[in-house]
Write an enzyme that holds these catalytic residues in place. Structure first.
Site, PDB file in Angstrom:
ATOM      1  N   GLU A 173      73.118  53.238  69.670  1.00  0.00           N
ATOM      2  CA  GLU A 173      73.585  53.457  68.294  1.00  0.00           C
ATOM      3  C   GLU A 173      72.484  53.436  67.388  1.00  0.00           C
ATOM      4  O   GLU A 173      72.435  53.212  66.286  1.00  0.00           O
ATOM      5  CB  GLU A 173      74.839  53.014  67.658  1.00  0.00           C
ATOM      6  N   GLU A 305      81.108  53.016  75.283  1.00  0.00           N
ATOM      7  CA  GLU A 305      81.942  51.945  74.386  1.00  0.00           C
ATOM      8  C   GLU A 305      83.412  52.833  73.929  1.00  0.00           C
ATOM      9  O   GLU A 305      83.334  53.718  73.268  1.00  0.00           O
ATOM     10  CB  GLU A 305      81.541  51.654  73.205  1.00  0.00           C
TER      11      GLU A 305
HETATM   12  O1  AHR Z   1      81.543  47.032  70.391  1.00  0.00           O
HETATM   13  C1  AHR Z   1      81.230  46.486  69.078  1.00  0.00           C
HETATM   14  C2  AHR Z   1      80.034  47.429  68.363  1.00  0.00           C
HETATM   15  O2  AHR Z   1      80.655  48.607  68.204  1.00  0.00           O
HETATM   16  C3  AHR Z   1      79.006  47.779  69.284  1.00  0.00           C
HETATM   17  O3  AHR Z   1      78.065  46.632  68.911  1.00  0.00           O
HETATM   18  C4  AHR Z   1      78.309  48.975  68.571  1.00  0.00           C
HETATM   19  O4  AHR Z   1      77.551  49.406  69.589  1.00  0.00           O
HETATM   20  C5  AHR Z   1      79.517  49.700  68.171  1.00  0.00           C
HETATM   21  O5  AHR Z   1      79.385  50.061  66.785  1.00  0.00           O
END
Ligand code: AHR
Length: 500
Positions: A173, A305
């Site tokens: 990110e 994610e």
């Molecule tokens: O999963 C929680 C957070 O969500 C992670 O650290 C990040 O990559 C995303 O914004």
């Protein structure tokens, strides 16, 4: 009657086991307490890893584990997490609750966990606050077996042999918590950092993952590809990246007021379902951009994610992102995994966020107790898709349900085949109505049918007091037909059928 017409002669792709991967970050009780309790804990453990947790995870055949973050990855300095534990540098986990991180779970512990799980490894490197040298030396430390300073260091720390690294993420990110970069800036950094991610094992090269977009951030996908590919058309493929990540969370009420994990009405239910189905729109959006630059599909999507994200449980540390898990999460999981299967031409890897005690987990722990969430049971049923071939299947006579703002098709499904056995998974988003369901193959005549189902009222969940309110049960009402099977999918359900 809803119908799934299956053309078994049309194989559309291969479902990488890694599509059912998991993600664990140094966040709240995800690793510490949830998985790693150290060797001297009263909780039964092997080399510090909870035996109950490892055993449960082995039962769903976790194919891959991403670590150490997330946002934490771009603050993590791996050398703080090696050597005698008592000497390891401590840090403040500024992203997640401002708690003390003692670095007792580091590189050696991660590979030990993956060894116990029997899963592939996905380590996420630090671009945001780390150097090229630091990243390069981490790869050397993990994978090199010749004479070198990093090899010597690893051996001194107790690991004679290098480990198998399967995937390496170059930043996380980086448009946000990983450095607030522009896509062009990150794209250039990516080119540079990945250059020094040396492949020491030509027979087992790790795959490099570039930071991709969040949600519908097409500007990011285009900007990074433009910087790393030079020209659309795919002729100038440099091999810089093997995969591009995509992150998307289902936030029923949006970022500010996500909503309760357990208390929701039907309108919120359907809003959640609609947002879950949006995963498919995102895959089309980013898939189309990828097709422009990479028509040969050399780059995969690493959807590393995903999950339903709600307000944390009342009374818990807001920085720990601990939330309960209901039948709504079972529907998110079943539907999302069906979508990933159907897009397996691009989606080569995906990770639920996060495996234990954080956001949408498969397991929750409290002291020495552990429970399996409804999401766990979905993963348990879906494991038959791992390493199978995707089969063409179309749904007909699918009712539209939901609200005026959020209409959704009641059912979604995917079909795969492995070793001559067909696996059909289907999810019913309608919380009130069951549907007769007919599966029909073109020629295939099944002789054996079995299946199971996860179904309960939409708020149903497992708790430490009542751990088995939601479980996987045998699907009783299966009737073989000459070219398929008939059944009924209950309201609010995820089911799995196997035919041979
Ligand atoms: O999963 C929680 C957070 O969500 C992670 O650290 C990040 O990559 C995303 O914004």
């Amino acid at each position: 009657m809803a119908k799934i017409e299956i053309n078994e002669k049309k194989i559309l792709g291969h479902i990488n086991p890694e599509i059912q991967g998991q993600f664990s970050e140094h966040l709240g009780r995800g690793i510490y307490e949830g998985i790693f309790v150290k060797e001297d804990s009263g909780i039964p453990n092997k080399n510090g890893m909870r035996k109950d947790v490892v055993e449960a995870l082995r039962d769903i055949h976790v194919p891959l584990l991403r670590w150490p973050g997330g946002c934490f990855a771009d603050e993590y300095h791996w050398m703080d997490g090696i050597g005698p534990r008592e000497n390891r540098k401590k840090m403040i986990n500024t992203h997640w609750g401002g708690v003390l991180e003692d670095n007792s779970f580091g590189t050696h512990e991660y590979f030990e966990l993956c060894r116990q799980l029997g899963c592939k490894t996905y380590v996420n490197g630090n671009v945001g606050s780390g150097t090229v040298q630091e990243m390069s030396e981490w790869i050397e430390y993990m994978t090199f077996d010749g004479a070198s300073p990093m090899t010597e260091l690893r051996k001194r720390n107790g690991s004679e042999d290098p480990w198998e690294l399967d995937y390496f993420g170059v930043g996380n990110e980086n448009w946000g918590c990983g450095g607030n970069m522009t896509p062009e800036y990150y794209g250039n950094l990516y080119r540079r950092y990945q250059t020094y991610c040396r492949q020491y094992h030509p027979d087992h090269p790790f795959r490099k993952i570039a930071c991709g977009p969040s949600d519908a951030g097409a500007f990011w996908t285009k900007g990074v590809l433009e910087t790393c590919f030079a020209k659309p058309g795919g002729d100038q493929f440099h091999g810089f990246m093997d995969l591009l990540s995509v992150h998307y969370y289902v936030l029923p009420g949006g970022w500010e007021h996500k909503g309760s994990a357990t208390e929701f009405d039907k309108a919120m239910w359907f809003q959640t379902m609609k947002k879950t189905l949006y995963t498919e729109d995102l895959l089309k959006l980013h898939g189309d951009i990828l097709d422009t630059y990479d028509p040969k599909k050399q780059i995969g999507i690493s959807f590393d994610e995903w999950g339903g994200w709600y307000d944390c449980e009342p009374g818990t540390n807001p920085g720990f992102l601990y939330q309960q898990n209901t039948m709504r999460d079972a529907l998110i999981a079943g539907t999302t995994l069906n979508i990933f299967n159907r897009h397996c031409d691009r989606v080569r890897l995906a990770c639920l966020a996060q495996m234990v005690n954080v956001i949408q987990s498969v397991l929750l722990t409290e002291g020495e107790k552990m429970i399996k969430t409804p999401t766990y049971h979905v993963f348990h049923m879906y494991q038959y898709h791992q390493d199978a071939d995707l089969v063409a299947a179309d749904l007909f006579e699918n009712e539209e349900v939901g609200t005026e703002e959020n209409p959704v098709p009641a059912l979604n499904a995917s079909v795969s085949v492995k070793n001559g056995i067909y696996t059909i998974t289907a999810a019913n988003m309608d919380p009130d109505h069951s549907y007769p369901l007919e599966l029909r193959f073109t020629d295939f005549q099944p002789k054996h049918a079995s299946g199971s189902v996860v179904t309960e009222e939409m708020h149903a969940k497992n708790t430490f007091e009542e751990p088995d309110c939601v479980t996987e049960k045998a699907l009783e009402n299966l009737t073989l037909t000459p070219h398929g099977v008939k059944t009924t999918i209950p309201a609010c359900a995820v089911l799995m059928i196997r035919l041979s």
